[in-house]
Motif scaffolding. Structure first.
Motif, PDB file in Angstrom:
ATOM      1  N   ASP A 126       0.826  -1.205   0.000  1.00 13.12           N
ATOM      2  CA  ASP A 126       0.000   0.000   0.000  1.00 13.12           C
ATOM      3  C   ASP A 126       0.858   1.252   0.000  1.00 13.12           C
ATOM      4  OD1 ASP A 126      -2.357  -1.432   0.057  1.00 13.12           O
ATOM      5  OD2 ASP A 126      -2.603  -1.287   2.229  1.00 13.12           O
TER       6      ASP A 126
ATOM      7  N   ASP B 109      -8.053   6.065  -3.395  1.00 11.84           N
ATOM      8  CA  ASP B 109      -9.101   5.046  -3.337  1.00 11.84           C
ATOM      9  C   ASP B 109      -9.852   5.117  -2.015  1.00 11.84           C
ATOM     10  OD1 ASP B 109      -8.342   3.941  -5.825  1.00 11.84           O
ATOM     11  OD2 ASP B 109      -6.772   2.790  -4.836  1.00 11.84           O
ATOM     12  N   GLN B 110      -9.130   5.400  -0.931  1.00  6.93           N
ATOM     13  CA  GLN B 110      -9.723   5.429   0.395  1.00  6.93           C
ATOM     14  C   GLN B 110      -9.122   6.587   1.186  1.00  6.93           C
ATOM     15  OE1 GLN B 110      -9.128   2.440   3.843  1.00  6.93           O
ATOM     16  NE2 GLN B 110     -10.697   1.575   2.475  1.00  6.93           N
TER      17      GLN B 110
ATOM     18  N   HIS C  21      -8.853   8.265   5.038  1.00  5.49           N
ATOM     19  CA  HIS C  21      -9.056   8.131   6.476  1.00  5.49           C
ATOM     20  C   HIS C  21      -8.804   9.497   7.093  1.00  5.49           C
ATOM     21  CE1 HIS C  21      -7.581   6.356  10.555  1.00  5.49           C
ATOM     22  NE2 HIS C  21      -8.605   7.151  10.687  1.00  5.49           N
TER      23      HIS C  21
ATOM     24  N   TYR D  88     -17.254   9.004  -3.875  1.00  3.47           N
ATOM     25  CA  TYR D  88     -16.852   8.643  -2.519  1.00  3.47           C
ATOM     26  C   TYR D  88     -18.082   8.394  -1.653  1.00  3.47           C
ATOM     27  CZ  TYR D  88     -12.077   9.859  -3.625  1.00  3.47           C
ATOM     28  OH  TYR D  88     -10.833   9.875  -4.187  1.00  3.47           O
TER      29      TYR D  88
ATOM     30  N   VAL E 190     -17.696   4.659   4.567  1.00  2.00           N
ATOM     31  CA  VAL E 190     -17.658   3.219   4.822  1.00  2.00           C
ATOM     32  C   VAL E 190     -17.458   2.913   6.306  1.00  2.00           C
ATOM     33  CG1 VAL E 190     -16.948   2.552   2.501  1.00  2.00           C
ATOM     34  CG2 VAL E 190     -15.199   3.049   4.216  1.00  2.00           C
TER      35      VAL E 190
ATOM     36  N   ARG F  21     -13.836   7.065   7.488  1.00  4.14           N
ATOM     37  CA  ARG F  21     -13.233   6.499   6.286  1.00  4.14           C
ATOM     38  C   ARG F  21     -14.194   6.658   5.119  1.00  4.14           C
ATOM     39  NH1 ARG F  21     -11.686   0.772   5.444  1.00  4.14           N
ATOM     40  NH2 ARG F  21     -13.423   0.469   6.810  1.00  4.14           N
TER      41      ARG F  21
ATOM     42  N   GLN G 261     -14.548   5.907   0.894  1.00  2.00           N
ATOM     43  CA  GLN G 261     -13.971   5.048  -0.140  1.00  2.00           C
ATOM     44  C   GLN G 261     -14.588   5.412  -1.479  1.00  2.00           C
ATOM     45  OE1 GLN G 261     -13.331   1.111   1.121  1.00  2.00           O
ATOM     46  NE2 GLN G 261     -13.399   0.252  -0.932  1.00  2.00           N
ATOM     47  N   ARG G 262     -13.746   5.351  -2.509  1.00  2.00           N
ATOM     48  CA  ARG G 262     -14.216   5.619  -3.859  1.00  2.00           C
ATOM     49  C   ARG G 262     -14.862   4.350  -4.397  1.00  2.00           C
ATOM     50  NH1 ARG G 262      -9.864   7.752  -7.859  1.00  2.00           N
ATOM     51  NH2 ARG G 262      -9.218   5.602  -7.631  1.00  2.00           N
ATOM     52  N   SER G 263     -16.063   4.494  -4.949  1.00  2.00           N
ATOM     53  CA  SER G 263     -16.786   3.331  -5.495  1.00  2.00           C
ATOM     54  C   SER G 263     -16.173   2.863  -6.801  1.00  2.00           C
ATOM     55  CB  SER G 263     -18.251   3.699  -5.740  1.00  2.00           C
ATOM     56  OG  SER G 263     -18.823   4.159  -4.545  1.00  2.00           O
TER      57      SER G 263
END
Length: 143
Positions: free
Chosen positions: A77, A97-98, A100, A124, A127, A139, A141-143
Protein backbone atom coordinates in the motif's frame (compact mmCIF):
# COMPACT_ATOMS: atom_id res chain seq x y z
CA UNK A 1 3.72 13.80 2.06
CA UNK A 2 3.18 17.48 1.49
CA UNK A 3 6.09 19.79 2.19
CA UNK A 4 4.17 21.61 4.89
CA UNK A 5 3.78 18.31 6.75
CA UNK A 6 7.54 17.80 6.56
CA UNK A 7 8.29 21.21 8.03
CA UNK A 8 7.65 24.95 8.23
CA UNK A 9 10.42 26.00 5.82
CA UNK A 10 9.25 27.90 2.71
CA UNK A 11 11.19 28.63 -0.46
CA UNK A 12 14.54 27.09 -1.43
CA UNK A 13 16.13 24.77 1.10
CA UNK A 14 19.39 26.67 1.06
CA UNK A 15 17.76 30.03 1.73
CA UNK A 16 19.22 30.20 5.24
CA UNK A 17 20.76 28.02 7.92
CA UNK A 18 17.34 26.92 9.24
CA UNK A 19 16.37 25.54 5.82
CA UNK A 20 19.65 23.63 5.36
CA UNK A 21 19.55 22.10 8.82
CA UNK A 22 15.81 21.27 9.01
CA UNK A 23 15.32 17.49 9.32
CA UNK A 24 11.57 17.22 9.89
CA UNK A 25 9.27 17.50 12.90
CA UNK A 26 10.12 14.06 14.26
CA UNK A 27 13.75 14.45 15.32
CA UNK A 28 16.46 12.01 14.29
CA UNK A 29 14.21 8.92 14.33
CA UNK A 30 10.92 9.53 12.44
CA UNK A 31 8.15 6.97 13.02
CA UNK A 32 7.82 5.87 9.38
CA UNK A 33 10.52 3.21 8.92
CA UNK A 34 10.40 3.37 5.11
CA UNK A 35 10.95 5.76 2.20
CA UNK A 36 8.82 8.91 2.37
CA UNK A 37 8.34 11.13 -0.68
CA UNK A 38 7.92 14.84 0.06
CA UNK A 39 6.19 17.02 -2.53
CA UNK A 40 8.08 20.27 -3.02
CA UNK A 41 8.86 22.92 -5.61
CA UNK A 42 12.49 22.94 -4.45
CA UNK A 43 14.53 19.76 -4.86
CA UNK A 44 16.88 18.51 -2.17
CA UNK A 45 19.12 15.47 -1.79
CA UNK A 46 17.54 12.46 -0.03
CA UNK A 47 17.69 12.65 3.75
CA UNK A 48 18.36 9.28 5.45
CA UNK A 49 17.30 9.12 9.09
CA UNK A 50 17.49 6.60 11.92
CA UNK A 51 15.02 3.73 11.97
CA UNK A 52 14.91 3.15 8.21
CA UNK A 53 13.21 6.36 7.12
CA UNK A 54 14.62 8.21 4.12
CA UNK A 55 12.94 11.40 2.95
CA UNK A 56 13.03 11.89 -0.85
CA UNK A 57 12.12 15.33 -2.16
CA UNK A 58 10.07 15.24 -5.38
CA UNK A 59 9.75 18.43 -7.38
CA UNK A 60 7.99 17.12 -10.51
CA UNK A 61 4.49 16.67 -9.15
CA UNK A 62 2.20 14.35 -7.27
CA UNK A 63 2.08 11.70 -10.01
CA UNK A 64 5.90 11.43 -10.01
CA UNK A 65 5.87 11.13 -6.22
CA UNK A 66 3.20 8.43 -6.37
CA UNK A 67 5.13 6.50 -9.04
CA UNK A 68 8.29 6.59 -6.89
CA UNK A 69 6.30 5.56 -3.79
CA UNK A 70 4.68 2.63 -5.62
CA UNK A 71 8.08 1.43 -6.80
CA UNK A 72 9.52 1.71 -3.27
CA UNK A 73 6.45 -0.08 -1.79
CA UNK A 74 7.10 -3.08 -4.05
CA UNK A 75 3.42 -3.96 -4.37
CA UNK A 76 2.40 -2.78 -0.90
CA UNK A 77 0.00 0.00 0.00
CA UNK A 78 0.94 3.63 -0.55
CA UNK A 79 -0.41 6.29 1.80
CA UNK A 80 -0.67 9.99 1.11
CA UNK A 81 -0.08 12.16 4.16
CA UNK A 82 -0.38 15.86 4.31
CA UNK A 83 -2.56 18.84 4.66
CA UNK A 84 -5.66 19.84 2.77
CA UNK A 85 -3.81 21.03 -0.35
CA UNK A 86 -2.02 17.70 -0.81
CA UNK A 87 -5.15 15.63 -0.16
CA UNK A 88 -7.31 17.73 -2.50
CA UNK A 89 -4.65 17.55 -5.25
CA UNK A 90 -4.50 13.76 -4.96
CA UNK A 91 -8.31 13.40 -4.92
CA UNK A 92 -8.71 15.73 -7.93
CA UNK A 93 -6.16 13.65 -9.85
CA UNK A 94 -8.13 10.46 -9.07
CA UNK A 95 -5.29 8.98 -7.02
CA UNK A 96 -7.16 8.29 -3.77
CA UNK A 97 -9.10 5.05 -3.34
CA UNK A 98 -9.72 5.43 0.40
CA UNK A 99 -9.53 8.44 2.69
CA UNK A 100 -9.06 8.13 6.48
CA UNK A 101 -9.71 11.35 8.37
CA UNK A 102 -9.03 11.91 12.05
CA UNK A 103 -11.20 14.86 13.07
CA UNK A 104 -10.31 16.51 16.37
CA UNK A 105 -12.28 19.40 17.94
CA UNK A 106 -9.32 21.77 17.98
CA UNK A 107 -9.23 25.14 16.24
CA UNK A 108 -5.68 26.00 15.13
CA UNK A 109 -6.43 28.93 12.84
CA UNK A 110 -8.48 29.76 9.77
CA UNK A 111 -7.35 26.60 7.98
CA UNK A 112 -8.27 25.46 4.52
CA UNK A 113 -11.56 23.68 3.69
CA UNK A 114 -11.19 20.02 2.74
CA UNK A 115 -14.77 19.35 1.73
CA UNK A 116 -15.49 21.50 -1.30
CA UNK A 117 -17.56 20.26 -4.20
CA UNK A 118 -19.65 17.12 -3.98
CA UNK A 119 -17.61 14.11 -2.86
CA UNK A 120 -20.59 11.79 -3.43
CA UNK A 121 -20.74 12.85 -7.09
CA UNK A 122 -17.01 12.08 -7.30
CA UNK A 123 -17.78 8.51 -6.22
CA UNK A 124 -16.85 8.64 -2.52
CA UNK A 125 -19.05 7.11 0.16
CA UNK A 126 -18.80 6.75 3.92
CA UNK A 127 -17.66 3.22 4.82
CA UNK A 128 -16.80 3.63 8.52
CA UNK A 129 -16.85 6.07 11.39
CA UNK A 130 -15.61 5.51 14.90
CA UNK A 131 -15.16 7.70 17.96
CA UNK A 132 -11.56 7.43 19.14
CA UNK A 133 -9.76 9.03 22.04
CA UNK A 134 -9.83 12.74 21.26
CA UNK A 135 -10.87 12.36 17.60
CA UNK A 136 -13.56 11.01 15.31
CA UNK A 137 -12.17 8.65 12.66
CA UNK A 138 -13.99 8.64 9.33
CA UNK A 139 -13.23 6.50 6.29
CA UNK A 140 -14.43 7.41 2.80
CA UNK A 141 -13.97 5.05 -0.14
CA UNK A 142 -14.22 5.62 -3.86
CA UNK A 143 -16.79 3.33 -5.49
Amino acid sequence: MGRNMFGPIRGPWDADDDARSWRGWWGESPPFGHDVFVLTHHGRDPLPMAGGTTFHFVSDGIRAALEAARKAANGGDVRIGGGVHTVREAVAAGLVDQLHLAIAPVLLGAGEPLFTGNWAEDGYRLVASEQGEGAMHVRLQRS
